[in-house]
Design a protein around this motif. Sequence first.
Motif, PDB file in Angstrom:
ATOM      1  N   TYR A   1      -5.232  13.437  -1.325  1.00  0.00           N
ATOM      2  CA  TYR A   1      -6.458  13.700  -0.558  1.00  0.00           C
ATOM      3  C   TYR A   1      -7.686  13.850  -1.460  1.00  0.00           C
ATOM      4  CZ  TYR A   1      -4.270  14.058   4.010  1.00  0.00           C
ATOM      5  OH  TYR A   1      -3.619  13.772   5.188  1.00  0.00           O
ATOM      6  N   GLN A   2      -7.709  13.110  -2.545  1.00  0.00           N
ATOM      7  CA  GLN A   2      -8.894  13.035  -3.392  1.00  0.00           C
ATOM      8  C   GLN A   2      -9.622  11.727  -3.089  1.00  0.00           C
ATOM      9  OE1 GLN A   2      -6.842  13.304  -7.143  1.00  0.00           O
ATOM     10  NE2 GLN A   2      -7.256  15.495  -7.341  1.00  0.00           N
ATOM     11  N   ILE A   3     -10.938  11.767  -3.148  1.00  0.00           N
ATOM     12  CA  ILE A   3     -11.740  10.589  -2.821  1.00  0.00           C
ATOM     13  C   ILE A   3     -11.629   9.557  -3.938  1.00  0.00           C
ATOM     14  CG2 ILE A   3     -14.082   9.737  -2.465  1.00  0.00           C
ATOM     15  CD1 ILE A   3     -14.725  12.339  -1.049  1.00  0.00           C
ATOM     16  N   VAL A   4     -11.385   8.330  -3.552  1.00  0.00           N
ATOM     17  CA  VAL A   4     -11.335   7.199  -4.481  1.00  0.00           C
ATOM     18  C   VAL A   4     -12.380   6.181  -4.039  1.00  0.00           C
ATOM     19  CG1 VAL A   4      -9.952   5.279  -5.356  1.00  0.00           C
ATOM     20  CG2 VAL A   4      -8.887   7.518  -4.993  1.00  0.00           C
ATOM     21  N   ASN A   5     -13.191   5.720  -4.983  1.00  0.00           N
ATOM     22  CA  ASN A   5     -14.177   4.677  -4.708  1.00  0.00           C
ATOM     23  C   ASN A   5     -13.700   3.386  -5.369  1.00  0.00           C
ATOM     24  OD1 ASN A   5     -16.397   6.089  -3.245  1.00  0.00           O
ATOM     25  ND2 ASN A   5     -16.402   7.356  -5.101  1.00  0.00           N
ATOM     26  N   LEU A   6     -13.378   2.402  -4.557  1.00  0.00           N
ATOM     27  CA  LEU A   6     -12.839   1.146  -5.033  1.00  0.00           C
ATOM     28  C   LEU A   6     -13.943   0.145  -5.355  1.00  0.00           C
ATOM     29  CD1 LEU A   6     -10.087   0.687  -2.286  1.00  0.00           C
ATOM     30  CD2 LEU A   6      -9.714   1.540  -4.616  1.00  0.00           C
TER      31      LEU A   6
ATOM     32  N   LEU B   1       0.837  -1.193   0.000  1.00  0.00           N
ATOM     33  CA  LEU B   1       0.000   0.000   0.000  1.00  0.00           C
ATOM     34  C   LEU B   1       0.874   1.246   0.000  1.00  0.00           C
ATOM     35  CD1 LEU B   1      -2.757  -0.874   2.650  1.00  0.00           C
ATOM     36  CD2 LEU B   1      -2.948  -0.955   0.159  1.00  0.00           C
ATOM     37  N   ASN B   2       0.468   2.238  -0.767  1.00  0.00           N
ATOM     38  CA  ASN B   2       1.115   3.538  -0.654  1.00  0.00           C
ATOM     39  C   ASN B   2       0.939   4.032   0.779  1.00  0.00           C
ATOM     40  OD1 ASN B   2       1.546   6.486  -0.737  1.00  0.00           O
ATOM     41  ND2 ASN B   2       1.515   6.258  -2.955  1.00  0.00           N
ATOM     42  N   PRO B   3       2.023   4.462   1.449  1.00  0.00           N
ATOM     43  CA  PRO B   3       1.883   4.891   2.851  1.00  0.00           C
ATOM     44  C   PRO B   3       1.060   6.160   3.008  1.00  0.00           C
ATOM     45  CG  PRO B   3       4.087   5.381   2.024  1.00  0.00           C
ATOM     46  CD  PRO B   3       3.417   4.545   0.973  1.00  0.00           C
ATOM     47  N   CYS B   4       0.810   6.873   1.906  1.00  0.00           N
ATOM     48  CA  CYS B   4       0.065   8.130   1.985  1.00  0.00           C
ATOM     49  C   CYS B   4      -1.329   7.962   1.386  1.00  0.00           C
ATOM     50  CB  CYS B   4       0.830   9.249   1.289  1.00  0.00           C
ATOM     51  SG  CYS B   4       2.374   9.695   2.107  1.00  0.00           S
ATOM     52  N   ILE B   5      -2.125   7.122   2.011  1.00  0.00           N
ATOM     53  CA  ILE B   5      -3.559   7.053   1.739  1.00  0.00           C
ATOM     54  C   ILE B   5      -4.257   7.050   3.087  1.00  0.00           C
ATOM     55  CG2 ILE B   5      -3.342   5.878  -0.482  1.00  0.00           C
ATOM     56  CD1 ILE B   5      -3.990   3.262   0.867  1.00  0.00           C
ATOM     57  N   ASP B   6      -5.525   7.431   3.094  1.00  0.00           N
ATOM     58  CA  ASP B   6      -6.248   7.551   4.362  1.00  0.00           C
ATOM     59  C   ASP B   6      -7.631   6.920   4.216  1.00  0.00           C
ATOM     60  OD1 ASP B   6      -6.615   8.328   7.000  1.00  0.00           O
ATOM     61  OD2 ASP B   6      -7.405  10.284   6.468  1.00  0.00           O
ATOM     62  N   GLY B   7      -8.064   6.229   5.265  1.00  0.00           N
ATOM     63  CA  GLY B   7      -9.391   5.636   5.274  1.00  0.00           C
ATOM     64  C   GLY B   7      -9.407   4.156   4.974  1.00  0.00           C
ATOM     65  N   PHE B   8      -8.238   3.554   4.752  1.00  0.00           N
ATOM     66  CA  PHE B   8      -8.174   2.123   4.451  1.00  0.00           C
ATOM     67  C   PHE B   8      -8.241   1.314   5.749  1.00  0.00           C
ATOM     68  CE2 PHE B   8      -5.952  -1.845   3.564  1.00  0.00           C
ATOM     69  CZ  PHE B   8      -6.551  -2.229   2.377  1.00  0.00           C
ATOM     70  N   PRO B   9      -8.928   0.154   5.797  1.00  0.00           N
ATOM     71  CA  PRO B   9      -9.600  -0.497   4.666  1.00  0.00           C
ATOM     72  C   PRO B   9     -11.045  -0.035   4.506  1.00  0.00           C
ATOM     73  CG  PRO B   9      -9.599  -1.966   6.548  1.00  0.00           C
ATOM     74  CD  PRO B   9      -8.885  -0.707   6.987  1.00  0.00           C
ATOM     75  N   SER B  10     -11.350   0.466   3.345  1.00  0.00           N
ATOM     76  CA  SER B  10     -12.703   0.891   3.013  1.00  0.00           C
ATOM     77  C   SER B  10     -12.772   1.014   1.501  1.00  0.00           C
ATOM     78  CB  SER B  10     -13.030   2.234   3.672  1.00  0.00           C
ATOM     79  OG  SER B  10     -14.225   2.778   3.142  1.00  0.00           O
ATOM     80  N   ARG B  11     -13.926   0.856   0.937  1.00  0.00           N
ATOM     81  CA  ARG B  11     -14.066   1.053  -0.508  1.00  0.00           C
ATOM     82  C   ARG B  11     -14.012   2.524  -0.873  1.00  0.00           C
ATOM     83  NH1 ARG B  11     -18.746  -2.411  -3.285  1.00  0.00           N
ATOM     84  NH2 ARG B  11     -18.057  -1.003  -4.947  1.00  0.00           N
ATOM     85  N   CYS B  12     -14.200   3.395   0.098  1.00  0.00           N
ATOM     86  CA  CYS B  12     -14.094   4.842  -0.139  1.00  0.00           C
ATOM     87  C   CYS B  12     -12.950   5.377   0.721  1.00  0.00           C
ATOM     88  CB  CYS B  12     -15.407   5.542   0.220  1.00  0.00           C
ATOM     89  SG  CYS B  12     -15.373   7.327  -0.083  1.00  0.00           S
ATOM     90  N   LEU B  13     -11.913   5.883   0.072  1.00  0.00           N
ATOM     91  CA  LEU B  13     -10.759   6.375   0.824  1.00  0.00           C
ATOM     92  C   LEU B  13     -10.176   7.600   0.152  1.00  0.00           C
ATOM     93  CD1 LEU B  13      -8.186   5.310  -1.058  1.00  0.00           C
ATOM     94  CD2 LEU B  13      -8.653   3.162   0.108  1.00  0.00           C
ATOM     95  N   PHE B  14      -9.221   8.232   0.857  1.00  0.00           N
ATOM     96  CA  PHE B  14      -8.498   9.365   0.283  1.00  0.00           C
ATOM     97  C   PHE B  14      -7.183   8.861  -0.294  1.00  0.00           C
ATOM     98  CE2 PHE B  14     -11.146  11.541   3.472  1.00  0.00           C
ATOM     99  CZ  PHE B  14     -11.684  12.558   2.691  1.00  0.00           C
ATOM    100  N   ASN B  15      -6.866   9.303  -1.508  1.00  0.00           N
ATOM    101  CA  ASN B  15      -5.612   8.903  -2.113  1.00  0.00           C
ATOM    102  C   ASN B  15      -4.468   9.810  -1.662  1.00  0.00           C
ATOM    103  OD1 ASN B  15      -5.800  11.284  -3.578  1.00  0.00           O
ATOM    104  ND2 ASN B  15      -5.999  10.301  -5.568  1.00  0.00           N
ATOM    105  N   TYR B  16      -3.331   9.681  -2.312  1.00  0.00           N
ATOM    106  CA  TYR B  16      -2.141  10.433  -1.894  1.00  0.00           C
ATOM    107  C   TYR B  16      -2.317  11.933  -2.004  1.00  0.00           C
ATOM    108  CZ  TYR B  16      -0.807  11.007  -6.870  1.00  0.00           C
ATOM    109  OH  TYR B  16      -0.763  11.342  -8.202  1.00  0.00           O
TER     110      TYR B  16
END
Length: 393
Positions: A343-348, A326-341
């Motif tokens: 801080y943009q919302i990503v829906n997995l 995992l990229n160390p700079c993501i937020d909200g994991f584990p979740s299908r909706c998280l912030f990427n490096y």
Amino acid sequence: MSDSQSISAAVAKLYDTYPFPPEPLLDEPPPGYNWRWNWLAAYSFCTGQKPQKQNIRILDAGCGTGVGTEYLVHLNSHAQVVGIDLSAGALAVARERCQRSGANRVEFHHLSLYDAEQLPGEFDLINCVGVLHHLPDPIRGIQAIASKLAPGGIMHIFVYGELGRWEIKLMQQAIALLQNDKQGDYRDGVQIGRKLFASLPENNRLVKREKERWAMENQRDECFADMYVHPQEIDYNIDTLFDLIDASGLTFLGFSNPNFWQLERLLGKDPTLMERASGLSDRHTYRLIELLDPEVTHYEFFLGRPPLPQADWSLDAALLAAIPELNPCIDGFPSRCLFNYDYQIVNLTESELEFLQACDRKLTIGEILANVELGLEGVRSLLSQQLIILSPG
């Protein structure tokens, strides 16, 4: 004093008067992250793969009050960090900031960028944010810090852009005219500037730009002073930026906001214009982009000193053998909706989430895909979004 020494003394006086950045001091690590200050994330962005070592040396060149320095320490748990700055007042704040938050793998030196050669050894990562454009001789400055970059190292730089700061330059000049012989009295300059904004008509272009873009941060006098009464500023366009980069003797690795520099976002709906532009060099393409979208207030980019690997994951065999993390700079994991490096919302998708959850097991991509219905193009999509970093198998 020489003109250069006089300018440097004036810059130091500004930051002794208004230590910058003015972020509050905390008794805990700072919140969130800036991926450009994380060695694993930044190195992977620049090379396409995870670095082989983490016990690195980092230089924060022009650290100010230590906001970036503090992040560099906390985001790189195996690194030794050095901060240098021209302002003794800003350095005093930096020392207190890092001491209070437990950033204890750092040392500070009251030193100009020009004198970086006085520091012992070389650095694997050099961070230079908002500094070179305030030097009387930025080329001398970038060459000084470039000389301290180790082979295989990367440098992160931030400098101002002239097109997006047009209104700022006008206000700077207006304040200077009204200050007259009081130039250099930065508190007077801030007072004059605030009166100007309060007095100008609401539909004035300078007022509208300030309100829509800068007013929130400029509520603080430190920010207002840094923007409008700075004694030294050089703003860049693509042509002059690459003059600076070429003078460094380093390799341009790319802008850290690559999506902005994609011509397709501006001209993609007209294939004939895209065809016309297809023969342009990279630098001419960058120039065309900033001419068509002149909101460029700054440039953020990476330089490197060879030898630097450039991973090629286009071959399926190489990708299948790679080990993902995992990229160390993501937020909200584990979740299908998280912030990427960024801080943009990503829906997995469910399968993307399942793949990411398996990335902490030291398995190869091939081994993970044996149990996850994703496919190699899905993996390449996660890689292009900087959600994973790869080590060659």
